[in-house]
Write an enzyme that holds these catalytic residues in place. Structure first.
Site, PDB file in Angstrom:
ATOM      1  N   GLN A  60      -5.769 -12.468  -3.457  1.00  0.00           N
ATOM      2  CA  GLN A  60      -4.795 -13.319  -2.754  1.00  0.00           C
ATOM      3  C   GLN A  60      -4.716 -14.729  -3.331  1.00  0.00           C
ATOM      4  OE1 GLN A  60      -6.488 -11.846   1.255  1.00  0.00           O
ATOM      5  NE2 GLN A  60      -4.380 -12.322   1.710  1.00  0.00           N
ATOM      6  N   ASN A 194     -14.212  -5.290   3.306  1.00  0.00           N
ATOM      7  CA  ASN A 194     -13.345  -6.011   4.244  1.00  0.00           C
ATOM      8  C   ASN A 194     -12.399  -5.030   4.944  1.00  0.00           C
ATOM      9  OD1 ASN A 194     -11.962  -8.559   5.272  1.00  0.00           O
ATOM     10  ND2 ASN A 194     -10.280  -7.440   4.352  1.00  0.00           N
ATOM     11  N   GLU A 195     -12.474  -5.028   6.249  1.00  0.00           N
ATOM     12  CA  GLU A 195     -11.503  -4.340   7.105  1.00  0.00           C
ATOM     13  C   GLU A 195     -11.206  -2.893   6.670  1.00  0.00           C
ATOM     14  OE1 GLU A 195      -8.049  -6.704   7.752  1.00  0.00           O
ATOM     15  OE2 GLU A 195      -9.199  -8.177   8.852  1.00  0.00           O
TER      16      GLU A 195
HETATM   17  C1  GCO Z   1      -6.398  -8.840   6.404  1.00  0.00           C
HETATM   18  C2  GCO Z   1      -7.205  -9.565   5.456  1.00  0.00           C
HETATM   19  C3  GCO Z   1      -6.642 -10.853   4.951  1.00  0.00           C
HETATM   20  C4  GCO Z   1      -5.268 -11.246   5.503  1.00  0.00           C
HETATM   21  C5  GCO Z   1      -5.387 -11.961   6.823  1.00  0.00           C
HETATM   22  C6  GCO Z   1      -4.021 -12.384   7.354  1.00  0.00           C
HETATM   23  O1  GCO Z   1      -6.741  -8.791   7.571  1.00  0.00           O
HETATM   24  O2  GCO Z   1      -5.415  -8.277   5.958  1.00  0.00           O
HETATM   25  O3  GCO Z   1      -8.553  -9.634   5.673  1.00  0.00           O
HETATM   26  O4  GCO Z   1      -6.575 -10.527   3.599  1.00  0.00           O
HETATM   27  O5  GCO Z   1      -4.632 -12.064   4.571  1.00  0.00           O
HETATM   28  O6  GCO Z   1      -5.989 -11.145   7.766  1.00  0.00           O
HETATM   29  O7  GCO Z   1      -3.279 -11.235   7.653  1.00  0.00           O
END
Ligand code: GCO
Length: 449
Positions: A60, A194-195
């Site tokens: 990003q 992440n997520e």
């Molecule tokens: C997500 C990520 C980030 C996003 C943020 C805003 O949740 O997609 O961790 O990369 O940019 O959450 O949407």
């Protein structure tokens, strides 16, 4: 006549069961809405050792990447990440901004495609650059928090199926071990992935992230493999450095029924919240996820990273193609992303992950707000909720605002602006927003140094 009676009895019983189900859900899953005009959101208290930070992700902000995302951007005709914030060339000045805000923790991710651009071909220079970043952060008194996978990975690995295929996991683990060997002498806190639910649902259910598939079965398989990868990593990294702090950044989005009287809306909301969070939490707590035993997953967290943004109001006809359209409650305001600001849900998310009984790091919380009109209130409300949660005894170590600066927002490109610093992507000029000044003031007031 008997048939008719039978149908009536079944109908009455169904209605009665539906009513009981709704009553139970309304009691068990309250959806609090505070009257914020009656709350002094400036009255916040944080422990002396609380860590104040910001978060970013490689794809990003860095620029110039060739990976699963750059190929997806091209193949789908999306806005290209391109140069992004040119952070790869500007990271020293960007770290100056961290110091300007007075931050003491910074979460960022490593870009695997820089280190291993082709399978088995390792480039040592990027790893040295990340090592220099870590040294620079530490020299500024800023704790580095490293995320090993933040949605992006090498194109060659995507071509092999990425996380959708169990046989690909050793490549990912080998990359992570190599980074860990290089940085774990100075980096103590690690987010493996992440997520995972956002990665798998957006990539394999909704098809808006790479690889752009729409298959429930592939989604479930990918969810299990992400948990497998995390668990293998936890075991491996802890064996190399037992005192390392290994966690995961979990997005907790809450799902509430659009109509709180509707058994159907409740059933959809509960199912989605279970798939989004419940199944994953179950995997960490029991070692079983989505019907499979995931070796090493039980208790595989030294902390839980919490990414919180909002709640979705759900019903039977949730949009699953194109732009997700979001509903809101009458008293809620919508962010530029389209979903509502719902700070009260932050406490519900904290309570949810507290069930894991490990320390909490707020690894992301922020708002899409290019005009900076919502972010001051958003910041103050969420920090008030956080302060209350800590006051109730929750072991919350840090707050990482998403994000330090405007950046590439995945399928939304550069249309969503989350930064404390505004970025002019023509000139790459960074400008501190008023909300950034507010955050700096709050940090300064609560830093007991
Ligand atoms: C997500 C990520 C980030 C996003 C943020 C805003 O949740 O997609 O961790 O990369 O940019 O959450 O949407």
């Amino acid at each position: 006549m008997h048939v008719l009676n039978g149908i009536l009895i079944v109908l009455m019983a169904t209605l009665a069961l539906g009513a009981l189900f709704v009553l139970y859900c309304r009691w068990r899953y309250p959806e609090p809405h505070l009257n914020w005009s009656e709350i002094d959101i400036e009255s916040i208290k944080f422990p002396a050792d609380f860590l104040w930070g910001a978060a970013t992700a490689a794809h990003q902000i860095e620029g110039g990447l060739h990976n699963n995302w750059s190929e997806f951007e091209d193949s789908r005709g999306l806005e290209r990440s391109g140069e992004a914030c040119d952070h790869w060339n500007r990271w020293q000045e960007d770290f100056e901004m961290l110091s300007e805000l007075g931050l003491t923790t910074y979460r960022f991710s490593i870009e695997w495609s820089r280190l291993e651009p082709e399978a088995g071909e390792w480039d040592s220079e990027p790893l040295q650059a990340y090592s220099d970043m870590v040294d620079n952060l530490i020299s500024r008194g800023i704790r580095p928090v490293v995320t090993l996978h933040h949605f992006s990975h090498p194109a060659w690995w995507e071509d092999r199926g990425g996380f959708a295929k169990k046989e690909n996991l050793p490549h990912f683990v080998a990359y992570c071990e190599r980074v860990f060997e290089a940085l774990s002498d100075r980096v103590e806190v690690w987010c493996t992935i992440n997520e995972p639910i956002v990665f798998s649902s957006m990539g394999y259910t909704l098809g808006q992230f790479p690889p752009g598939h729409r298959s429930i079965w592939q989604t479930l398989r990918t969810m299990r493999n992400l948990m497998r990868a995390h668990s293998e990593l936890y075991v491996s990294l802890k064996s190399r450095k037992p005192d390392a702090c290994i966690g995961m950044a979990k997005n907790v989005t809450l799902f509430d029924p659009l109509n709180r009287w509707s058994p159907v809306d409740w059933a959809v909301a509960r199912l989605l919240e279970w798939l989004w969070s419940g199944a994953w939490l179950g995997g960490i707590r029991t070692g079983r996820m989505l019907g499979s035993r995931i070796s090493g997953s039980k208790g595989s967290l030294d902390f839980i990273g919490l990414n919180y943004y909002t709640h979705f109001l759900t019903g039977l006809f949730m949009p699953t193609t194109g732009e997700l359209s979001f509903a809101k409650r009458e008293n809620e305001v919508l962010t530029e992303f389209g979903y509502p600001m719902y700070a009260e849900g932050f406490k519900r998310a904290i309570d949810l992950v507290s069930a894991l009984d490990v320390p909490i790091e707020i690894t992301e919380n922020g708002v899409a707000d290019s005009k900076d009109v919502l972010r001051p209130d958003h910041l103050r409300r969420h920090l008030w909720i956080l302060s209350e949660a800590i006051g109730e005894g929750h072991d919350i170590k840090s707050f990482h605002h998403w994000s330090l600066m405007d950046n590439f927002e995945w399928a939304e490109g550069y249309s969503m602006r989350f930064g404390l610093y505004e970025v002019d992507f023509e000139t790459q000029e960074r400008t501190l927003r008023k909300s950034g000044e507010l955050y700096r003031k709050i940090v300064k007031e609560h830093m007991k140094i």
